[in-house]
Motif scaffolding. Structure first.
Motif, mmCIF file in Angstrom:
data_model
loop_
_atom_site.group_PDB
_atom_site.id
_atom_site.type_symbol
_atom_site.label_atom_id
_atom_site.label_comp_id
_atom_site.label_asym_id
_atom_site.label_seq_id
_atom_site.Cartn_x
_atom_site.Cartn_y
_atom_site.Cartn_z
ATOM 1 N N ALA A 80 0.855 -1.188 0.000
ATOM 2 C CA ALA A 80 0.000 0.000 0.000
ATOM 3 C C ALA A 80 0.893 1.242 0.000
ATOM 4 N N ARG A 81 0.460 2.262 -0.720
ATOM 5 C CA ARG A 81 1.264 3.488 -0.802
ATOM 6 C C ARG A 81 1.243 4.299 0.481
ATOM 7 N N PHE A 82 0.147 4.186 1.250
ATOM 8 C CA PHE A 82 -0.030 4.993 2.450
ATOM 9 C C PHE A 82 -0.581 4.158 3.585
ATOM 10 N N VAL A 83 -0.385 4.677 4.812
ATOM 11 C CA VAL A 83 -0.991 4.105 6.011
ATOM 12 C C VAL A 83 -1.766 5.220 6.703
ATOM 13 N N ILE A 84 -3.027 4.940 6.997
ATOM 14 C CA ILE A 84 -3.844 5.840 7.805
ATOM 15 C C ILE A 84 -3.881 5.226 9.204
ATOM 16 N N HIS A 85 -3.328 5.934 10.162
ATOM 17 C CA HIS A 85 -3.247 5.444 11.545
ATOM 18 C C HIS A 85 -4.472 5.965 12.295
ATOM 19 N N ALA A 86 -5.400 5.075 12.647
ATOM 20 C CA ALA A 86 -6.636 5.438 13.329
ATOM 21 C C ALA A 86 -6.609 4.865 14.741
ATOM 22 N N VAL A 87 -6.905 5.702 15.709
ATOM 23 C CA VAL A 87 -6.858 5.289 17.109
ATOM 24 C C VAL A 87 -8.267 4.945 17.587
ATOM 25 N N GLY A 88 -8.479 3.657 17.813
ATOM 26 C CA GLY A 88 -9.766 3.186 18.304
ATOM 27 C C GLY A 88 -9.830 3.212 19.820
ATOM 28 N N PRO A 89 -11.024 3.071 20.366
ATOM 29 C CA PRO A 89 -11.196 3.107 21.812
ATOM 30 C C PRO A 89 -10.884 1.769 22.489
ATOM 31 N N VAL A 90 -10.465 1.858 23.728
ATOM 32 C CA VAL A 90 -10.366 0.686 24.593
ATOM 33 C C VAL A 90 -11.787 0.410 25.108
ATOM 34 N N TRP A 91 -12.196 -0.856 25.064
ATOM 35 C CA TRP A 91 -13.529 -1.235 25.546
ATOM 36 C C TRP A 91 -13.563 -1.142 27.063
ATOM 37 N N ARG A 92 -14.512 -0.369 27.568
ATOM 38 C CA ARG A 92 -14.682 -0.208 29.018
ATOM 39 C C ARG A 92 -16.113 -0.535 29.444
ATOM 40 N N GLY A 93 -16.769 -1.396 28.655
ATOM 41 C CA GLY A 93 -18.118 -1.808 28.990
ATOM 42 C C GLY A 93 -19.185 -1.227 28.089
ATOM 43 N N GLY A 94 -18.841 -0.265 27.259
ATOM 44 C CA GLY A 94 -19.779 0.280 26.294
ATOM 45 C C GLY A 94 -20.481 1.554 26.700
ATOM 46 N N ASP A 95 -20.294 1.997 27.934
ATOM 47 C CA ASP A 95 -20.991 3.209 28.378
ATOM 48 C C ASP A 95 -20.043 4.397 28.555
ATOM 49 N N GLN A 96 -18.864 4.300 27.942
ATOM 50 C CA GLN A 96 -17.885 5.388 28.021
ATOM 51 C C GLN A 96 -17.680 6.040 26.651
ATOM 52 N N GLY A 97 -18.681 5.969 25.805
ATOM 53 C CA GLY A 97 -18.608 6.591 24.486
ATOM 54 C C GLY A 97 -17.896 5.760 23.436
ATOM 55 N N GLU A 98 -17.637 4.485 23.748
ATOM 56 C CA GLU A 98 -16.888 3.633 22.820
ATOM 57 C C GLU A 98 -17.509 3.533 21.424
ATOM 58 N N PRO A 99 -18.827 3.314 21.280
ATOM 59 C CA PRO A 99 -19.385 3.207 19.925
ATOM 60 C C PRO A 99 -19.158 4.464 19.088
ATOM 61 N N GLY A 100 -19.356 5.619 19.666
ATOM 62 C CA GLY A 100 -19.131 6.873 18.941
ATOM 63 C C GLY A 100 -17.679 7.075 18.568
ATOM 64 N N LEU A 101 -16.782 6.726 19.473
ATOM 65 C CA LEU A 101 -15.348 6.857 19.190
ATOM 66 C C LEU A 101 -14.904 5.882 18.104
#
Length: 180
Positions: A80-101
């Motif tokens: 691949a010519r490029f890498v897009i580095h995306a930072v996902g959330p650590v799962w903390r049970g689902g009520d810490q905004g994880e789905p939106g992040l």
């Protein structure tokens, strides 16, 4: 497996993301951008020192990359010519905004791809490894975010490939894609 949204394809494959011949692969990065385990470590190893050097430069200029955000580097030794580095959330049970992040990191990676005119992008299953996000929940969030972007953005890539490393993750994503 493949499904089309507004003339653009979401494709699922079982394989190794570091071997994908696309405009950009997406790295499931940590906020330091300095490499780690899992997909992040594999991409840094395969890309070589050029990827890490660019990540260090970005970090020196901007600091750490916040959860839900993404940055772009060259692909170094990757197909691949490029890498897009995306930072996902650590799962903390689902009520810490994880789905939106999680949805945000997919959208931000695709926004970078669209801005650069990339036609093909490959994603891993972000946050489902060491970050502990349940694959069944992550698959639905990821695919919904990507399908929505492809349907609403004129400059979106024409092909988004999810490269899934094991049969269980592949089957989970396949089930989620069928329901979209």
């Amino acid at each position: 497996m493949e499904k089309t949204f507004s003339g653009r394809a979401i494709e699922l494959v079982l394989g190794d993301i570091t071997r994908q011949r696309v405009d950009a692969i997406v790295n499931a990065a940590n906020s330091t951008l300095l490499g780690g385990g899992g997909v992040d470590g594999a991409i840094h190893r395969a890309g070589g020192p050029a990827v890490l050097d660019e990540c260090r430069t970005i970090r020196a200029e901007r600091g750490e990359c916040p959860t839900g955000e993404a940055v772009l580097t060259g692909g170094g030794g990757l197909p691949a010519r490029f890498v897009i580095h995306a930072v996902g959330p650590v799962w903390r049970g689902g009520d810490q905004g994880e789905p939106g992040l999680l949805a945000s990191c997919y959208r931000n990676a695709l926004r970078i791809a669209a801005e650069r005119g990339f036609q093909s992008v490959a994603f891993p299953s972000i946050s489902t490894g060491i970050y502990g996000y349940p694959v069944s929940l992550a698959a639905s969030t990821a695919l919904t975010a990507v399908a929505s972007f492809l349907s609403s953005e004129a400059a979106a890539p024409t092909r988004v490939r999810f490269v899934l490393f094991d049969p269980v993750t592949f089957a989970t994503y396949a089930g989620a894609l069928e329901t979209l």
